[in-house]
Design a protein around this motif. Structure first.
Motif, mmCIF file in Angstrom:
data_model
loop_
_atom_site.group_PDB
_atom_site.id
_atom_site.type_symbol
_atom_site.label_atom_id
_atom_site.label_comp_id
_atom_site.label_asym_id
_atom_site.label_seq_id
_atom_site.Cartn_x
_atom_site.Cartn_y
_atom_site.Cartn_z
ATOM 1 N N LEU A 30 0.843 -0.884 -0.167
ATOM 2 C CA LEU A 30 0.054 0.187 -0.163
ATOM 3 C C LEU A 30 0.794 1.308 -0.341
ATOM 4 O O LEU A 30 0.618 2.158 -0.883
ATOM 5 C CB LEU A 30 -0.236 0.200 0.948
ATOM 6 N N ALA A 31 2.115 1.628 0.961
ATOM 7 C CA ALA A 31 3.480 2.564 1.121
ATOM 8 C C ALA A 31 3.575 2.752 -0.631
ATOM 9 O O ALA A 31 3.331 3.715 -0.833
ATOM 10 C CB ALA A 31 3.623 2.089 2.335
ATOM 11 N N ALA A 32 3.806 1.951 -0.940
ATOM 12 C CA ALA A 32 5.017 1.179 -2.000
ATOM 13 C C ALA A 32 3.940 2.438 -3.636
ATOM 14 O O ALA A 32 4.158 3.282 -4.187
ATOM 15 C CB ALA A 32 5.613 0.519 -2.835
ATOM 16 N N PHE A 33 2.196 1.344 -3.580
ATOM 17 C CA PHE A 33 1.458 2.200 -4.430
ATOM 18 C C PHE A 33 1.160 3.822 -4.337
ATOM 19 O O PHE A 33 1.379 4.518 -5.335
ATOM 20 C CB PHE A 33 0.490 1.471 -4.532
ATOM 21 N N GLY A 34 1.201 3.828 -2.908
ATOM 22 C CA GLY A 34 0.482 5.300 -2.765
ATOM 23 C C GLY A 34 1.868 6.247 -2.861
ATOM 24 O O GLY A 34 1.402 7.745 -3.728
ATOM 25 N N GLY A 35 2.881 5.827 -1.822
ATOM 26 C CA GLY A 35 4.327 7.006 -2.908
ATOM 27 C C GLY A 35 4.540 6.772 -4.167
ATOM 28 O O GLY A 35 4.751 7.995 -4.308
ATOM 29 N N LEU A 36 4.514 5.620 -4.721
ATOM 30 C CA LEU A 36 4.265 5.891 -6.343
ATOM 31 C C LEU A 36 3.303 7.056 -6.738
ATOM 32 O O LEU A 36 4.077 8.069 -7.754
ATOM 33 C CB LEU A 36 4.785 4.695 -7.170
ATOM 34 N N VAL A 37 2.095 7.212 -6.327
ATOM 35 C CA VAL A 37 1.004 7.699 -7.272
ATOM 36 C C VAL A 37 1.859 9.124 -6.200
ATOM 37 O O VAL A 37 1.958 9.882 -7.436
ATOM 38 C CB VAL A 37 -0.132 7.225 -6.864
ATOM 39 N N LEU A 38 1.885 9.634 -5.716
ATOM 40 C CA LEU A 38 1.999 10.720 -4.825
ATOM 41 C C LEU A 38 3.675 11.577 -5.530
ATOM 42 O O LEU A 38 3.934 13.052 -5.781
ATOM 43 C CB LEU A 38 2.349 10.918 -3.384
ATOM 44 N N GLY A 39 4.634 10.591 -5.517
ATOM 45 C CA GLY A 39 5.920 10.515 -5.996
ATOM 46 C C GLY A 39 5.843 10.977 -7.936
ATOM 47 O O GLY A 39 6.379 11.934 -8.081
ATOM 48 N N THR A 40 4.794 10.594 -8.004
ATOM 49 C CA THR A 40 4.812 11.143 -9.485
ATOM 50 C C THR A 40 4.428 12.547 -10.108
ATOM 51 O O THR A 40 4.721 12.633 -10.814
ATOM 52 C CB THR A 40 3.875 9.719 -10.409
ATOM 53 N N LEU A 41 3.087 12.600 -8.655
ATOM 54 C CA LEU A 41 3.095 13.902 -8.854
ATOM 55 C C LEU A 41 3.424 14.719 -8.461
ATOM 56 O O LEU A 41 3.721 15.726 -8.932
ATOM 57 C CB LEU A 41 1.643 14.489 -8.329
ATOM 58 N N LEU A 42 4.853 14.406 -7.806
ATOM 59 C CA LEU A 42 5.387 15.530 -6.934
ATOM 60 C C LEU A 42 6.751 15.221 -8.386
ATOM 61 O O LEU A 42 7.340 16.632 -8.043
ATOM 62 C CB LEU A 42 6.533 15.045 -5.934
ATOM 63 N N ALA A 43 6.690 14.517 -9.020
ATOM 64 C CA ALA A 43 8.024 14.994 -9.973
ATOM 65 C C ALA A 43 7.489 15.667 -11.570
ATOM 66 O O ALA A 43 8.069 16.542 -11.590
ATOM 67 C CB ALA A 43 8.202 13.596 -11.020
#
Length: 229
Positions: A30-43
């Motif tokens: 769950l943290a990897a999925f959420g972090g990847l989605v939020l990380g993509t937005l931040l990128a």
């Protein structure tokens, strides 16, 4: 070592897997999925031409990457309920819960690292791909969604999986807020039965095997993606 008790491992294995490892893998996924989605937005924000978005994303990434993860876990678990109380003006602190605190903390923390991975992946896509997308009449969001980000994900997939392995190892830090993950379950058994050597060696072996096998899969994937490129 001649008094090493293997029976304690066999007897507690269902508990370790059902209560401990299940939680660890769930939190990691769950943290990897959420972090990847939020990380993509931040990128995307960091690569934006709007100075405000780029500055906010850069500040967030630098802040998270400058703090120890255990401190962020403590901060969110103990302080956020009082911050919520002040914002919502309630009589009592807002109840967040240990699992929700851990999930949100790891998601927000890992997003900073996934953001840098995704930013490097997006920048690795040739600029001609963007020009081709614009030539087809796509707007910025469509170009990023359909052209750039899918290629960036393919390029950065081995690095993303490597960071996920690190996340899997870091989930053991939830012991500071008394959550029973795999290491926490092993620790409880060790303290209860006085078999510290057996349980901690077994926990170390399990973490090693999972991380090592996952790293081998990442290497094979990296070799295949290199051939495709």
């Amino acid at each position: 070592m001649f008094q090493f008790d293997f029976d304690i491992i066999l007897k507690t294995l269902p508990y370790l897997l059902k209560e401990g490892m299940a939680f660890t893998l769930t939190l990691t996924a769950l943290a990897a999925f959420g972090g990847l989605v939020l990380g993509t937005l931040l990128a995307l924000m960091r690569l934006s031409t709007l100075p405000g978005l780029a500055l906010a994303a850069t500040g967030y990434v630098n802040l998270m990457r400058s703090l120890p993860l255990v401190l962020v876990i403590f901060w969110f678990y103990f302080l956020v309920p009082y911050i919520g109380q002040a914002i919502l003006r309630t009589e009592r602190p807002v109840e967040v819960g240990a699992f929700a605190s851990a999930l949100i903390t790891f998601t927000l923390f890992e997003a900073a690292y996934f953001s840098e991975i995704m930013r490097a992946g997006i920048q690795s896509v040739p600029k001609g791909q963007l020009s081709a997308g614009y030539a087809l009449g796509l707007n910025y969001r469509q170009v990023m969604s359909y052209v750039v980000v899918p290629q960036a994900l393919r390029n950065m997939l081995p690095v993303i999986l490597t960071q996920t392995i690190v996340l899997f190892q870091d989930t053991s830090l939830v012991y500071v807020i008394s959550i029973t993950d795999f290491l926490g379950a092993a620790s409880k058994v060790a303290q209860r039965d006085g078999r510290l050597i057996e349980m901690y060696l077994f926990a170390a072996l399990v973490y090693f095997l999972i991380s090592f096998l996952a790293s081998l899969l990442v290497r094979r994937l990296q070799a295949r993606t290199a051939i495709i490129r």
